[in-house]
Design a protein around this motif. Structure first.
Motif, short mmCIF file in Angstrom:
data_model
loop_
_atom_site.label_atom_id
_atom_site.label_comp_id
_atom_site.label_asym_id
_atom_site.label_seq_id
_atom_site.Cartn_x
_atom_site.Cartn_y
_atom_site.Cartn_z
N TRP A 476 0.85 -1.20 0.00
CA TRP A 476 0.00 0.00 0.00
C TRP A 476 0.89 1.25 0.00
CZ3 TRP A 476 1.33 -3.13 3.91
CH2 TRP A 476 1.74 -2.58 5.12
N PRO A 477 0.38 2.35 -0.53
CA PRO A 477 1.24 3.52 -0.76
C PRO A 477 1.93 4.08 0.49
CG PRO A 477 -0.82 3.75 -1.98
CD PRO A 477 -0.98 2.54 -1.12
N SER A 478 1.23 4.09 1.64
CA SER A 478 1.84 4.72 2.82
C SER A 478 2.55 3.71 3.71
CB SER A 478 0.78 5.47 3.63
OG SER A 478 -0.15 4.56 4.17
N MET A 479 2.89 2.55 3.15
CA MET A 479 3.58 1.56 3.98
C MET A 479 4.95 2.06 4.40
SD MET A 479 4.24 -1.18 0.94
CE MET A 479 5.01 -2.48 1.89
N LEU A 480 5.40 1.62 5.56
CA LEU A 480 6.75 1.97 5.99
C LEU A 480 7.72 1.47 4.93
CD1 LEU A 480 8.03 -0.44 8.75
CD2 LEU A 480 6.08 -0.95 7.32
N ARG A 481 8.79 2.20 4.73
CA ARG A 481 9.80 1.74 3.76
C ARG A 481 10.91 0.98 4.45
NH1 ARG A 481 5.82 3.24 1.17
NH2 ARG A 481 5.95 4.53 -0.70
N GLY A 482 10.86 0.94 5.77
CA GLY A 482 11.86 0.16 6.47
C GLY A 482 12.02 0.62 7.90
N ILE A 483 13.01 -0.01 8.56
CA ILE A 483 13.42 0.43 9.89
C ILE A 483 14.74 1.13 9.68
CG2 ILE A 483 14.20 -0.34 12.17
CD1 ILE A 483 12.24 -2.66 11.94
N TRP A 484 14.83 2.34 10.17
CA TRP A 484 16.01 3.18 9.90
C TRP A 484 17.29 2.42 10.24
CZ3 TRP A 484 16.26 7.33 7.02
CH2 TRP A 484 17.42 8.11 7.06
N GLY A 485 18.13 2.25 9.24
CA GLY A 485 19.44 1.62 9.46
C GLY A 485 19.42 0.12 9.71
N ASP A 486 18.28 -0.53 9.55
CA ASP A 486 18.23 -1.95 9.87
C ASP A 486 17.28 -2.74 8.96
OD1 ASP A 486 18.61 -4.33 11.16
OD2 ASP A 486 18.23 -3.56 13.18
N PRO A 487 17.67 -2.88 7.67
CA PRO A 487 16.78 -3.56 6.72
C PRO A 487 16.47 -5.00 7.10
CG PRO A 487 18.91 -3.03 5.70
CD PRO A 487 18.89 -2.36 7.04
N GLU A 488 17.41 -5.66 7.77
CA GLU A 488 17.18 -7.06 8.15
C GLU A 488 16.06 -7.16 9.18
OE1 GLU A 488 17.98 -10.00 7.01
OE2 GLU A 488 18.83 -8.77 5.40
N ARG A 489 16.11 -6.25 10.14
CA ARG A 489 15.09 -6.27 11.19
C ARG A 489 13.70 -6.00 10.59
NH1 ARG A 489 14.76 -2.39 16.59
NH2 ARG A 489 13.12 -3.57 17.64
N PHE A 490 13.68 -5.16 9.56
CA PHE A 490 12.41 -4.87 8.87
C PHE A 490 11.82 -6.14 8.28
CE2 PHE A 490 10.69 -3.67 4.54
CZ PHE A 490 9.46 -3.19 4.99
N LYS A 491 12.66 -6.90 7.58
CA LYS A 491 12.17 -8.13 6.94
C LYS A 491 11.74 -9.14 8.00
CE LYS A 491 15.68 -8.31 3.65
NZ LYS A 491 16.49 -9.04 2.70
N GLU A 492 12.59 -9.27 8.99
CA GLU A 492 12.36 -10.25 10.04
C GLU A 492 11.08 -9.93 10.85
OE1 GLU A 492 13.75 -12.95 11.22
OE2 GLU A 492 12.63 -12.90 13.15
N THR A 493 10.92 -8.65 11.19
CA THR A 493 9.80 -8.28 12.06
C THR A 493 8.45 -8.42 11.38
OG1 THR A 493 11.26 -6.65 13.06
CG2 THR A 493 8.93 -6.45 13.61
N TYR A 494 8.36 -7.97 10.14
CA TYR A 494 7.03 -7.85 9.54
C TYR A 494 6.74 -8.87 8.45
CZ TYR A 494 7.47 -3.35 11.83
OH TYR A 494 7.66 -2.37 12.76
N TRP A 495 7.78 -9.43 7.85
CA TRP A 495 7.55 -10.23 6.63
C TRP A 495 7.94 -11.68 6.76
CZ3 TRP A 495 4.87 -7.45 3.07
CH2 TRP A 495 4.90 -6.06 3.22
N SER A 496 8.35 -12.12 7.97
CA SER A 496 8.84 -13.49 8.06
C SER A 496 7.80 -14.45 8.65
CB SER A 496 10.12 -13.54 8.88
OG SER A 496 9.83 -13.20 10.22
N ARG A 497 6.88 -13.94 9.48
CA ARG A 497 5.91 -14.84 10.11
C ARG A 497 5.07 -15.54 9.04
NH1 ARG A 497 3.16 -17.98 11.65
NH2 ARG A 497 1.95 -18.33 13.54
N PHE A 498 4.62 -14.76 8.05
CA PHE A 498 3.90 -15.31 6.89
C PHE A 498 4.61 -14.80 5.65
CE2 PHE A 498 0.73 -14.52 10.26
CZ PHE A 498 0.40 -15.83 10.55
N PRO A 499 5.47 -15.60 5.06
CA PRO A 499 6.35 -15.08 4.00
C PRO A 499 5.58 -14.33 2.91
CG PRO A 499 6.99 -17.29 4.61
CD PRO A 499 5.73 -17.00 5.36
N GLY A 500 6.09 -13.13 2.60
CA GLY A 500 5.52 -12.37 1.50
C GLY A 500 4.35 -11.48 1.88
N ILE A 501 3.81 -11.67 3.09
CA ILE A 501 2.74 -10.75 3.50
C ILE A 501 3.08 -10.09 4.82
CG2 ILE A 501 0.82 -11.70 2.15
CD1 ILE A 501 -0.08 -13.26 4.50
#
Ligand code: WTA
Length: 660
Positions: A476-501
């Motif tokens: 969605w357009p206003s989605m966060l673009r990441g966690i400042w300085g920590d792209p891995e934590r971004f993927k891990e926190t929001y996108w790993s429980r259900f891959p891709g969503i």
């Protein structure tokens, strides 16, 4: 609420199954239309591209709507260019609306200012020049630590104007919390005030900044707004009065077009670990979705409405629904500095009456507090100007929903319960007033353009009538673009429980008609008065006290604040003796509560601290917070079979029942 009659009403309302269909006259004038759902369903990207072109002024149009090739890192409208401050201020003045009031500011002591769009433009341009002259360039980060005063809005827009991402730190956070946020973002400049008014008294801010900045090598300058005129320490090399700098600055400044994906701001929020996350948002997608939802969910008609979002600018609600959304729409708003009970418990209603507020957006915790104070208080004021009410930040219980509509909304206003997060940037789930038949207590359905679902452990969509995890399955357009300085934590926190969503961290259920009821967090995040707090962060704060050996924190349900912080601590040897000598350790508990306030901020102070000899742990050493929650909520303690030592809970309960 204790008498039998009200008990009965309460239990009736808990089984509330009334629905409130839209009123035809409302529907006819509503900004949100039923067709939006069809348009979005037909082609989501085209829908968003149309919204982006209709709601924002672009310096350069975009050719691609969404680039999801590096998912979960999204790019929206990426080759377009625009300036957020130009969109929030200049264009309204250019369109001939310079005389429209942007902000009716109401200070807690009773001072007021009516700031027009033309006034706002002058201030924002000057402030942009001050930032540039202070050595801030495009891309540099600026920390903002201010009370709820117009300068907070001006400061944010001035940053946006020059492309310097702001990091607003809630004024209630401690000096330590400010320092860690400054360090994480490597902020170059801090904007603060001498102090602000709270519950009738001036309270200091500058001193906290002095302490934080003394240990912040990145900060070169501190701009200080004069608000309370209290005495402050002054460093001539570093500190500059805001009013003097603005007065001396040039009133000319041309807004520079930014790339659509240029970072607009960082906002720290609590996660499941002790370290706050710097959620960052970029320019176009965020601004558009904030403006779009403010229009269709709050039904803002900028030419006639007076809108009031009673959040603080230090939270995302203030960012999206005081600053960016309503100002992009050219709305007139109320901005109030203080607390709802200063100088009296009718303060909000007095403001509504005085400014003829037509749209009010606030948190359920405020509504429940007003319920406690009694309906006689709002009844003393004329609230007939209100026509839309909104709720945000935590689940709204049906009885609070009904009270809000009946007592505040005169039994006629739609009440929209809006679910979203710092990470989502803008409202994601809400009814549309004038379109949706309202169900008290449910956030109901995704706004047009958004796709959410409730899934089971395996990520499969649940049937109506079932519960599970709330997810967002399309970008969605206003989605966060990441966690400042920590792209891995971004993927891990929001996108790993259900891959891709995207997994939001909330539990929810679908009712028989598919309406979504958000139930609350399913992780170690608490929601106290609509403020997000991390259990781990408070635990670390407690353990940093020399007398504490170990700590466990849980959120226990609370009738007013939603959840309340309850802490269980194990003391170090010598402290145990001391506490015994002092009886129940009352002083120690006060000392620990103050320590948490110092480490994080007063909002994180535990309601209760219980000194215990042991904590319930599994054989692998994980604290079983579920059991502690049972204790804190005075419930029968659940299954203890996975505990390493099942007698621990007996000890804790025994300790709790000792007379104090
Ligand atoms: C909770 C605040 C139920 C939820 C905008 C979410 C809600 C967290 C609602 C985000 C609602 C927010 N109903 N729960 N209408 N709105 N929440 O980041 O648990 O401060 O995950 O954003 O608040 O809190 P945040």
């Amino acid at each position: 609420m204790a008498d039998a009659a009200s008990e009965e009403t309460l239990s009736n309302l808990l089984h509330e199954d009334r629905e409130f269909p839209p009123d035809q006259a409302f529907t006819e004038q509503a900004v949100g239309k039923a067709e939006l759902y069809d348009q979005a369903a037909a082609d989501r990207e085209t829908f968003w591209a149309d919204q982006a072109r209709a709601r924002l002024a672009w310096s350069k149009d975009f050719t691609q709507t969404l680039d999801w090739s590096e998912a979960p890192f999204a790019k929206w409208f990426a080759d377009g260019q625009l300036n957020a401050a130009y969109n929030c201020v200049d264009r309204h003045v250019e369109a001939g609306n310079g005389d429209r009031v942007a902000l009716h500011f109401v200070g807690e002591p009773g001072d007021t200012q009516d700031i027009t769009y033309a006034d706002l433009l002058d201030r924002v341009k000057r402030a942009a020049n001050v930032l540039l002259e202070s050595g801030v360039s495009k891309g540099d980060r600026v920390a903002i630590y201010l009370p709820m005063i117009p300068e907070a809005v001006v400061a944010m827009l001035a940053c946006a104007r020059i492309g310097a991402p702001h990091s607003v730190v809630f004024g209630g956070f401690s000096s330590d919390a400010l320092r860690t946020r400054i360090a994480d973002a490597e902020a170059k400049l801090v904007i603060t005030a001498d102090g602000g008014y709270r519950r009738g008294k001036p309270s200091g801010l500058k001193s906290a900044v002095d302490e934080a900045v003394a240990q912040s090598p990145s900060v070169g300058k501190v701009l200080v707004v004069r608000r309370t005129e209290q005495d402050v320490e002054w460093d001539d090399q570093r500190d500059v009065w805001w009013h003097e700098a603005l007065e001396a600055a040039s009133p000319e400044h041309e807004a520079e077009p930014m790339d659509a994906e240029h970072p607009l701001f960082i906002l720290y929020t609590s996660g499941t670990t002790g370290k706050p996350k710097g959620i960052f948002h970029t320019t176009a997608g965020y601004l558009m979705q904030a403006a779009y939802t403010n229009a269709v969910v709050h039904d803002v008609h900028p030419e006639k409405d007076v809108y009031w979002c009673a959040a603080d600018i230090g939270w995302v609600t203030g960012h999206s629904y005081i600053v960016y959304g309503p100002l992009a729409n050219g709305a007139t708003q109320v901005m109030y500095e203080g607390t709802p009970d200063t100088p009296h418990q009718g303060r909000w209603w007095e403001i509504v009456q005085q400014h003829q507020v037509s749209i009010l957006y606030c948190a359920p915790t405020a509504i429940r507090t007003f319920m406690k104070w009694g309906k006689e208080i709002p009844a003393k004021f004329d609230l007939s100007s209100l026509r839309v009410l909104g709720s945000v930040g935590e689940p709204i219980n049906p009885e609070a929903w009904i009270w809000y509509r009946e007592v505040i909304g005169g039994g006629k206003t739609p009440v929209v319960d809006t679910w979203w997060q710092t990470e989502t940037g803008a409202i994601m789930i809400s009814a549309l007033p004038g379109v949706t038949s309202l169900k008290p207590g449910a956030a109901q359905l995704a706004v047009p353009g958004i796709s959410v679902d409730v899934v089971d452990e395996q990520g499969r969509s649940v049937e109506n009538g079932h519960g599970g995890y709330l997810v967002i399955d399309q970008p969605w357009p206003s989605m966060l673009r990441g966690i400042w300085g920590d792209p891995e934590r971004f993927k891990e926190t929001y996108w790993s429980r259900f891959p891709g969503i995207y997994f939001a961290g909330d539990g929810a259920k679908k009712d028989d008609q598919g309406n979504i009821w958000v139930l609350g967090r399913v992780d170690d995040v608490m929601n106290v008065s609509g403020h997000r707090l991390s259990t781990t962060e408070i635990e670390s704060a407690l353990v940093s006290h020399p007398k504490v050996a170990e700590a466990a924190v849980v959120g226990a349900s609370d009738a007013t604040t939603g959840q309340a912080v309850c802490a269980f601590v194990i003391l170090r040897g010598d402290a145990v003796q001391e506490a015994d000598e002092e009886g129940e350790g009352g002083d120690l508990v006060a000392e620990l509560r103050n320590h948490v306030a110092k480490e994080i901020g007063a909002i994180a102070k535990p309601r209760q601290i219980m000194v215990v000899a042991e904590l319930p742990k599994t054989r692998s050493g994980k604290i079983m917070r579920r059991l502690l929650r049972d204790v804190a909520e005075n419930r029968e303690v659940g299954d203890v079979t996975t505990l390493a030592d099942s007698s621990v809970m007996d000890l804790i309960k025994e300790g709790m029942s000792k007379p104090s």
